[in-house]
Write an enzyme that holds these catalytic residues in place. Sequence first.
Site, PDB file in Angstrom:
ATOM      1  N   GLY A 121       0.818  -1.191   0.000  1.00 39.83           N
ATOM      2  CA  GLY A 121       0.000   0.000   0.000  1.00 39.83           C
ATOM      3  C   GLY A 121       0.860   1.253   0.000  1.00 39.83           C
ATOM      4  N   SER A 122       0.330   2.351  -0.539  1.00 41.34           N
ATOM      5  CA  SER A 122       1.033   3.625  -0.457  1.00 41.34           C
ATOM      6  C   SER A 122       0.832   4.217   0.939  1.00 41.34           C
ATOM      7  CB  SER A 122       0.513   4.589  -1.528  1.00 41.34           C
ATOM      8  OG  SER A 122       0.862   4.118  -2.804  1.00 41.34           O
ATOM      9  N   GLY A 123       1.614   5.241   1.240  1.00 37.57           N
ATOM     10  CA  GLY A 123       1.500   5.884   2.547  1.00 37.57           C
ATOM     11  C   GLY A 123       2.662   5.559   3.470  1.00 37.57           C
ATOM     12  N   HIS A 124       3.600   4.702   2.988  1.00 38.59           N
ATOM     13  CA  HIS A 124       4.761   4.316   3.798  1.00 38.59           C
ATOM     14  C   HIS A 124       6.055   4.888   3.239  1.00 38.59           C
ATOM     15  CE1 HIS A 124       1.870   1.624   5.461  1.00 38.59           C
ATOM     16  NE2 HIS A 124       1.799   0.885   4.379  1.00 38.59           N
ATOM     17  N   LYS A 167       5.385  -7.975   2.517  1.00 38.35           N
ATOM     18  CA  LYS A 167       5.100  -7.762   3.931  1.00 38.35           C
ATOM     19  C   LYS A 167       3.897  -8.631   4.316  1.00 38.35           C
ATOM     20  CE  LYS A 167       4.684  -3.158   3.949  1.00 38.35           C
ATOM     21  NZ  LYS A 167       4.569  -3.006   2.475  1.00 38.35           N
ATOM     22  N   ASP A 197      -1.598  -8.251   0.978  1.00 35.57           N
ATOM     23  CA  ASP A 197      -0.345  -8.328   0.222  1.00 35.57           C
ATOM     24  C   ASP A 197      -0.038  -9.777  -0.139  1.00 35.57           C
ATOM     25  OD1 ASP A 197       1.266  -5.479   0.519  1.00 35.57           O
ATOM     26  OD2 ASP A 197      -0.141  -5.855   2.135  1.00 35.57           O
ATOM     27  N   HIS A 203      -0.359   0.992   9.339  1.00 32.76           N
ATOM     28  CA  HIS A 203      -1.526   1.290   8.509  1.00 32.76           C
ATOM     29  C   HIS A 203      -2.568   2.096   9.244  1.00 32.76           C
ATOM     30  CE1 HIS A 203       0.271  -2.172   6.476  1.00 32.76           C
ATOM     31  NE2 HIS A 203      -0.074  -1.511   5.408  1.00 32.76           N
TER      32      HIS A 203
END
Lengths: 221, 330
Positions: free
Chosen positions: B53-56, B104, B109, B218
Amino acid sequence: MNALPPDGPPIDAAFLRRWLDAATAAIDREAPVLTELDSAIGDADHGTNMRRGFTAAHTAVEQEPPDTPGGVLVAVGRQLISSVGGASGPLYGTLLRRAGKRLGDEPVVGAAQLRDALRAGVEGVGQLGGAAAGDKTMLDALLPALEALSGALDAGGGTAEAFAAAATAADEGAQATIPLRARKGRASYLGERSIGHQDPGATSSALLITAFADTAREAGA
Amino acid sequence: MKMLINVPETVVPDALRGIAAAHPDLTVDVEHRIIMRKGAPFEGKVGLVSGGGSGHEPLHGGFVGRGMLDAACPGEVFTSPVPDQMARAAAAVDSGAGVLFIVKNYTGDVLNFDMAAELAEDEGVQIAKVLVNDDVAVTDSLYTAGRRGTGATLFVEKIAGAAAEEGAPLDRVASLARQVNEASRSFGVALTACSTPAKGGPTFDLPDGELELGIGIHGEPGRERRAMMTSGEIADFSVDAILEDMRPDAPVLALVNGMGATPLLELYGFAAEVHRVLAERKVAVARTLVGNYVTSLDMAGCSVTLCQVDEELLRLWDAPVATPGLRWGY
């Protein structure tokens, strides 16, 4: 032997497309609720992701309408896998793709065939996600829905009646996830703190079953 | 909540266009959402593909480059990418030496990378997978989705990337990656919740005087909430949580990671406290990395990751790397 249900609507590609219309509208309408539920025990995106997936699936089916009910389900499943992401994409994609494959190439199917197909899809979800009843997942809506659907059809009920029973059972199943402790998916990381919240996946599953009930009712089954 | 965005729906592609503009040594496929090292595939080299996911950020796209990843597949914010992305990336970076997927351990995922592996293998690409699951805050793994992949992902991507750059074959790169994961443990703490663009506000409520212990990356709430602690107390708690699970008998790499909104001034103060606790517990530190590497949007807070290393892992850690997020030696 199942008694033939009273004259039901033909479950054909058009029926499944009307189901897709209803499901897409319901997901779109309830997306904020799904996201709110997900923010309590997940990561606050279930509504957004499901809306993106069903919008993509709806567009794909509009552009190239499959001519069998199985074809519609396979197409929707494939689009969900390609556009939702997260766990929901593969799980809902598998549910519908397996169900569609089970229906095969038949242009018109009966309610019992649709039930058997949905059962195959639900089994696929269980295998892929490794969850069981009571783990606070989408299965907690889908399994009771299947049972109610089967029970009503076996008792000689019509398609609309049977799917209405399934929708009620799915709703009750989703609500019954509130006291459960999550054992699968991201909510499981919360341990005891997942208790007291309704599972977003069970809630979206109930919406999809309710869309079947609405479609069957409007078809005058 | 004010955010530096146009509309929530285009946050990921907007950032991809920015990465393309800022990093000419990367190839960015905005439509299919793949960040790739320019010139890939490299003859005889194992390809490394990760994603999530994006945001990391900078994870994972910021770790694409020489000595680390060949490609990264960003999903929507906090949502795993879809199988088509990883299958396409694998085909694009495969030189014939095979591709390692670094995944991960989150249900989404895992499922999407599994489906991608099937698709890629159908196309004749040899795939190996490594699952990263280093988060000790998840204690009852048998009854949950298992431990989450967090800070150790950086160690796995760097060390496996160095081995692949040296020409190690797929099975060797994969076994090194697994070794790094098994030698790594993490623990994270949130001082504030994070806000996703889609929600437009915090994903959970965390009052001023409290902190959340054992968070993931998250925006999911942690396992326990307490009254606010000092940096020293947080270091004691975090390091002890790790050492309860892993007792290193060799020096460690220490990642003192910011969750996104914690100033480096505070993070370096925290790094000093982490070193103090490790010294008190008689754990030798070989290398320390301080910064925002595995983040959770605008969350304030930190995580600690320790990775026990032998000489070979340390040599691969020290090997040159040139990515937007990590760069030394070249």
